[in-house]
Every structure is written in C-alpha cells, then in structure tokens.
Scaffold this motif. Structure first.
Motif, short mmCIF file in Angstrom:
data_model
loop_
_atom_site.label_atom_id
_atom_site.label_comp_id
_atom_site.label_asym_id
_atom_site.label_seq_id
_atom_site.Cartn_x
_atom_site.Cartn_y
_atom_site.Cartn_z
N LEU A 1 2.24 -10.08 7.77
CA LEU A 1 1.39 -11.28 7.72
C LEU A 1 1.14 -11.77 6.30
CD1 LEU A 1 -1.31 -10.38 10.41
CD2 LEU A 1 0.80 -11.68 10.70
N GLY A 2 1.42 -10.92 5.33
CA GLY A 2 1.19 -11.35 3.95
C GLY A 2 1.34 -10.17 3.00
N GLN A 3 2.15 -10.34 1.98
CA GLN A 3 2.34 -9.28 0.99
C GLN A 3 2.21 -9.85 -0.41
OE1 GLN A 3 5.69 -6.37 1.99
NE2 GLN A 3 6.26 -8.17 3.14
N PRO B 1 5.62 -14.48 4.48
CA PRO B 1 4.50 -14.81 3.58
C PRO B 1 4.35 -13.80 2.44
CG PRO B 1 3.69 -14.00 5.71
CD PRO B 1 5.17 -14.07 5.82
N VAL B 2 4.60 -14.27 1.24
CA VAL B 2 4.51 -13.41 0.04
C VAL B 2 3.86 -14.21 -1.08
CG1 VAL B 2 5.84 -12.18 -1.72
CG2 VAL B 2 6.62 -12.13 0.64
N VAL B 3 2.93 -13.59 -1.79
CA VAL B 3 2.34 -14.25 -2.95
C VAL B 3 2.78 -13.50 -4.21
CG1 VAL B 3 0.16 -12.98 -2.62
CG2 VAL B 3 0.18 -15.01 -4.05
N LEU C 1 0.93 -5.33 9.94
CA LEU C 1 0.06 -6.23 9.17
C LEU C 1 0.75 -6.72 7.90
CD1 LEU C 1 -3.34 -4.41 9.63
CD2 LEU C 1 -2.82 -6.72 10.39
N LEU D 1 -3.58 -6.11 0.23
CA LEU D 1 -2.52 -6.50 1.17
C LEU D 1 -1.32 -5.54 1.08
CD1 LEU D 1 -2.37 -10.39 0.84
CD2 LEU D 1 -3.81 -9.02 2.29
N VAL E 1 3.38 -19.08 -3.82
CA VAL E 1 3.37 -18.51 -2.47
C VAL E 1 4.67 -18.86 -1.77
CG1 VAL E 1 2.24 -18.62 -0.21
CG2 VAL E 1 0.85 -18.72 -2.29
#
Lengths: 275, 402
Positions: free
Chosen positions: A167-169, A94-96, A164, A129, A89
């Motif tokens: 917030l996280g991809q 924010p990227v996973v 959105l 996501l 992460v």
C-alpha cells in the motif's frame, strides 16, 4: 554505452521507470550538491553552514524537478504531517522517495549513521512504512502463550505486514557529502528502530552511479505499464449502475407565501365546538 | 429551535436597498441609512466570516475593543463613518450590516465538527457564519425554485425529535435505509442521496487556505439540515463518502449536539459503517483471512475504504487483534501522509454537491440575475459565486495584457 539494468529490487519498486528514476535521482543529488557548493563559495564562510542549509532545500527541489516528468511520478506534499517540501511519489506501485544526507564526512559510515533526534513526525511516519518484519524478540506476555498458537499469530502478523507494504513504501536516497564532494550515494530501505536515539537499520542498499557514468541523458521516456496483476479495474464499482438523479426541481411562482423546506403535513385537529 | 433565531424580509431593508440604488454604496446617505438600521448580529457574522477577532477589528479601525463589543452587543450603534470602515475592512457591502434580511442564526455549540480538536476556535466561528450564509442563499433560491423537501426522520423545523435519535447507531442506520427505501445494497451516490432528501451539502473552500483546518461539520439546527464537506479532504472518495455518512449520523442521532464528544463521534462512525456497508450483507462477503487485495475490490464495490473493511474483519474475528492493530496503525500512517490518495472525487459525479448550483441555474434561466441576487443578499459578488460552487469565487473572464 549500454543502459545499466536496474536491479530486481529497483524494478519491484519503480517497474519500468526504475532506470529513469535512478538517473534522475543521481542527477538531482549532484545538482543539489553543486548548488550548495556555489552557496558555500559565494558565502565565503569558514564553516559549512551555507552548504548545509542550501543542500537541505536543494535536495528536495532538485528531486522534484528531475523526476516530475517521468511517467507515473507525482510531486506531492504530505497532508497531515508537517513537511516544508514536496516529495516525489510514484503511484503504481505506491512508493515515496525521501532524501537523507546521513553524513557530512567520511568518518561516519552509513551503517552507523543515525537520524538526528528528536526524530521528526514526518520521518517517524514515513519510515514506519518500511516496517516489514515483526520483532524477533518476544514480549513477556507472548512468552507465556501456547507456542503453536503464538506461531500462527506471528505468521499472520508477518503476512499482513507484507501485504501492507504493497500500500505504500519509502525508498530512501542516502548520501554523504560536504563541499569537498559526494562520498557515497545510493538508495535503499531504511527502518527506524529507535525513535529516541534515531537509530536505523538499512534493510537494503544499492549504490547509485554519478550522472556521468550512466547512459546518455534525454532518452525517450517509456510509459509505465500498469502495476503487475492490476486487473481490479474490471471489478464492480459502487456507482456503476446508478443513473443521475433528477432532483425534482420545479419553478415556484413568486408569491407572498414564504417557502417551506419540509413537506406539508395535514393540519392536526385542534378540537371544535361543532362536533 | 435551539441556537437559532429567524427573521423575515422587512420593509426597512427594501427601503435601505432603495437608498443604495440611488446612491453609491459608500456614500454618506447610504452609510447613514445603514447606521440607522444597524444589525449587531450582522457585524458579528461579517467579522467571523473575515476570520477576525474583535480586538483585531478595533485595532484596524483605531477604536477601543470595548466599542466593537458594544456595537456587537447592540448597546451602541456605530457612527456612519465607522460603518463605512467596517464594511471596507470586512469586505462586505455596507448594506450587509443593516437589519431586515432573513437570517437564521447558529450558535457555535450547534454544529458537529469532525475534528474539533484540530479546528481552531476562530475557524469554527468562521465555519458557523458560513453555514448561516448557506442557509440564506438556499432560502433566497427556495423563494424561486421548489427544492426537494427535507426528508430526514424526526427532523422538523430545525429540531430532531426522539425517534431514531434514541436508537443505537447500527439500528439508526438500518432505520434510515428503510425510511429512504435503499434496501441493503451499495449506495452509488452518497452526496446526491442527501441532496435528494433535502439536505444541503456544500463543498467549497469557504475560508480560503484556512479551510484545511476544518475537516467537516453539520448542523440540524437550521430550517434545513446542512452538511459542510471540505475540498481538502475530497482527494479520497471513500473518506469523503464516509464523512458524508458520518455527518448524517450526527444529524439523525445527535440533535442535542455536544461538539467534540468522543462518544458521539464514535457513534457517528458506527452509523456510517453500517449505513454504507450493512453488516448482514457485507460480513459474509469478507475474506476468511486478511487479504488486502480482496478487501480493496470489496471496498470498490461498496464505495468504502480498506480501513473500514479491515475493521469489519476484526468484528467478525477473521483477523487477530495484533494483526488488526498492525493494519490499523499502518493505514493510519498512510492516511496521515496523504501521499497515496486512493481516488479523488472528481470521477464520481454523485459525490459532488449540485443542488444549490442547479437551483440557481434554474432560477437564472427564469430571469434571476446574479448581481440582483448578490444585492438581495447584500453579499459581494465573489462570495456569492463561491457559495454557488465556483471554487475561484470569480469566474469572470480575465483580461490578459501581452
């Protein structure tokens, strides 16, 4: 050899760590393949079972091992979705990173590859996501609406999806391999379009070169700069002004009276003959 | 008091502890004395704390499940040798199983579990037994240190009267703000606020790795209201604060608990939203269209998550229903994954409970010894350390052989 320049897409996701991430991911996948190949050879099986089972575990382990020291990277396990392995992460933005071996041979092209149904909760939740565009096909209900009003609503929905995404991809590391070698390796954005069949769309794809094609390993790591426009640290925080509370604890003498947890209230007059 | 029974110090226990002083904990004399003063409820409590069923206990002791049932119902006391085996299996000193110590019993139905559906019955029983222990510890400390008196409108002696209780969640939150003199601004320290009003808050892994299966719970049916927050959820300070406020909503409004009741859960959520972000002040501050960055800053100012502010936006109609659904779904997915926790509570001292720890420190500086307290409670030392706030349960220096 000069350092390859990360694409705008990669820089948007990994900022200054984009090159380091590309190299680490490539090393991780090739090392996982080598581990799996060793298992295949030592197992002496006619099938590729030993290779596949080892690769499944090794891809997560190698990604974590190769990426963990890159500044800004954390290794975390999903909380409320079943997942055996830790994931890589990046925090700002924010990227996973999620690995997917989409094919076992060259017969299946990346564009035609599907996730094996039933699609796991983890994959459904992760890939959702990347849902960054609203469906172009209108529902019957939408078809009956005032066009202008509908257009405004869809534009709002699209704008929200874009917000959105910040917030996280998920960046999917896609590769096709078997004991004969790795046929294709890259990273990109996968969107799950049909949960029943496991059908996906690659919204973006970039090949990743094998480790040997990149600049020398072990170059000094650069710290990740704060996310662009990340100025909100100067904003007011809810606990900024509050002093630490004195809980008003005082010592009690040891006495026969048991402690009471509530304040003493005046005794109510129960009536008296002396009135 | 619904669901509770309370006992006081009895000479029998003192005598028993005297026996233990003279004889080793597992000696025949001690076991015989414990068997004579055996308390069935303590066996149930110890079994629940260990997370075991009666059948599991019976198998380990090589007795019938009926026998264990009889010990717990009080129809037959266990033999001294069984007392020893029980103590060993359940990892408590034999004296734990004797009657005489103060004990406030809590029924499973008397606690609000945040995620009842996800909390296995065995872990609920374990959590309930933990809450009982929390009260026992607080009572022992309260004998030595004056704690903040309970100040929760309508609460008296483990019951909540129909006062604020009957109002709707928004009005109840406003009433509590008024009662506690909070005005209408952000609440800088949610957990400390509860502690200063005499509510006990804990944040310890009371059931080891199984603690993760219990989200949070509270009960108003003890002499002091207790809110149990779990460390696994403390990686998100905003959710942690919301949960604490949610539990206060239960304490205030749902004295007659109906655990798992969806309406009560929704009411507690509405209470928490209004308590943390009073509508009349927050709504004018919301952006006129969905702007997650603006909401993030507003959330930081008020100490709430973006989710709850998105909900507020929908309340005042600045986002359409479809847009709200999109945002709600995505934020839910992000929370479910838990890969991008906004901020852990570590940097927020006001969100970490300190009351029990500080009370013990004060008592300790005035002569109370942790070993003596463990013996008074008849608890193993690591368990006491855990409840006092030492996450490891044993903070003794470790000998390392090189």
């Amino acid at each position: 050899m000069s350092e390859p320049k990360a694409s705008a897409w990669a820089q948007a996701r990994f900022t200054d760590a984009a090159n380091d991430m590309a190299q680490a991911i490539s090393r991780a996948v090739y090392q996982a393949h080598e581990q799996a190949l060793a298992a295949h050879i030592s197992g002496g099986l006619q099938s590729n079972d030993a290779y596949g089972a080892t690769l499944h575990v090794a891809q997560y382990e190698q990604l974590a091992a190769e990426c963990k020291d890159i500044p800004g990277v954390k290794i975390r396990k999903p909380k409320d979705v079943r997942c055996r392995f830790d994931l890589v992460v990046c925090e700002h933005p924010p990227v996973v990173v999620y690995p997917w071996r989409y094919a076992k041979d060259q017969a299946v092209s990346r564009d035609r590859a599907r996730l094996r149904p039933p699609v796991s909760d983890l994959r459904k939740t992760l890939l959702a996501l990347n849902e960054n565009t609203i469906s172009e096909q209108l529902t019957l209900e939408q078809g009956a609406r005032d066009p202008e009003e509908l257009e405004a609503e869809l534009a709002e929905e699209q704008a929200i999806l874009e917000q959105l995404a910040t917030l996280g991809q998920v960046v999917t590391v896609g590769f096709a391999s078997n004991p004969a070698g790795i046929f294709e390796l890259g990273w990109g954005e996968v969107e799950l379009t049909d949960e029943q069949t496991g059908e996906v769309i690659w919204r973006h794809w970039e090949p990743l070169p094998p480790p040997g094609d990149q600049t020398a390993q072990g170059e000094p790591r650069r710290p990740v700069s704060p996310a662009a426009g990340d100025d909100h640290d100067q904003s007011v925080r809810f606990d900024d002004t509050a002093p630490e509370d004195d809980l008003g604890l005082t010592l009690r003498p040891r006495s026969a009276e048991p402690p009471i947890s509530e304040p003493e209230r005046p005794q109510e007059d129960a009536g008296s003959d002396n009135a | 008091m619904a669901g509770g029974s309370r006992r006081t110090d009895a000479p029998g226990q003192m005598k028993l502890l005297g026996v233990e002083d003279a004889a080793p904990a597992g000696s025949n004399a001690t076991l015989t004395a414990v068997a004579a003063a055996f308390d069935p409820a303590r066996l149930t409590q110890a079994r629940r704390l260990a997370g075991l069923t009666k059948t599991a206990v019976s198998r380990k002791l090589n007795v019938s499940a009926v026998a264990v049932g009889q010990w717990e119902s009080g129809t037959h006391p266990p033999r001294p040798d069984h007392v020893g085996q029980l103590a060993e299996l359940l990892k408590v000193p034999p004296a734990f199983l004797a009657a005489g110590r103060p004990y406030a019993r809590l029924e499973s139905s008397a606690a609000h579990f945040r995620s009842l559906r996800k909390t296995p019955a065995q872990q609920r029983a374990r959590a309930i037994a933990f809450a009982e222990q929390v009260w026992e510890l607080v009572y022992a400390l309260e004998k030595r240190v004056q704690l903040p008196p309970v100040d929760l409108p309508g609460f008296a002696a483990g019951e909540v009267s129909a006062d604020i209780r009957d109002s709707d969640p928004v009005r109840a939150a406003q009433a509590l703000r008024r009662a506690w003199g909070l005005g209408v601004g952000p609440i800088p320290r949610m957990v400390r606020l509860l502690e200063t009003h005499g509510i006990i808050v804990t944040l310890v892994p009371f059931a080891g790795s199984a603690t993760a299966t219990v989200d949070a719970f509270s009960t108003s049916q003890m002499p002091r209201p207790i809110v149990v927050l779990t460390p696994d959820r403390a990686d998100d300070v905003y959710r942690h604060r919301f949960t604490a406020a949610h539990e206060v909503g239960h304490l205030l409004m749902h004295g007659d608990s109906a655990p798992g009741d969806i309406i009560q859960e929704k009411e507690a959520d509405l209470f928490a939203a209004e308590f943390l972000t009073p509508g009349e002040v927050v709504k004018p501050e919301l952006p006129s269209r969905m702007d997650l960055r603006a909401l993030e800053q507003l959330g930081k100012k008020w100490g709430v998550s973006v989710d709850s502010l998105v909900y507020r936006c929908r309340e005042i109609g600045t986002v359409s229903d479809p847009a709200y659904r999109r945002a709600y779904q995505r934020l839910n997915q992000l929370r479910k994954l838990g890969l991008f926790p906004p901020e852990p509570i570590d940097g927020y001292t006001g969100e970490v409970p300190v009351l029990i720890h500080r009370a013990f420190a004060m008592a300790e500086s005035n002569g109370l010894n942790i070993t003596a307290l463990a013996r008074e409670l008849a608890w193993p030392l690591p368990r006491l350390r855990l409840l006092l706030g030492d996450a490891e349960g044993d903070s003794r220096p470790q000998l390392r052989l090189v």
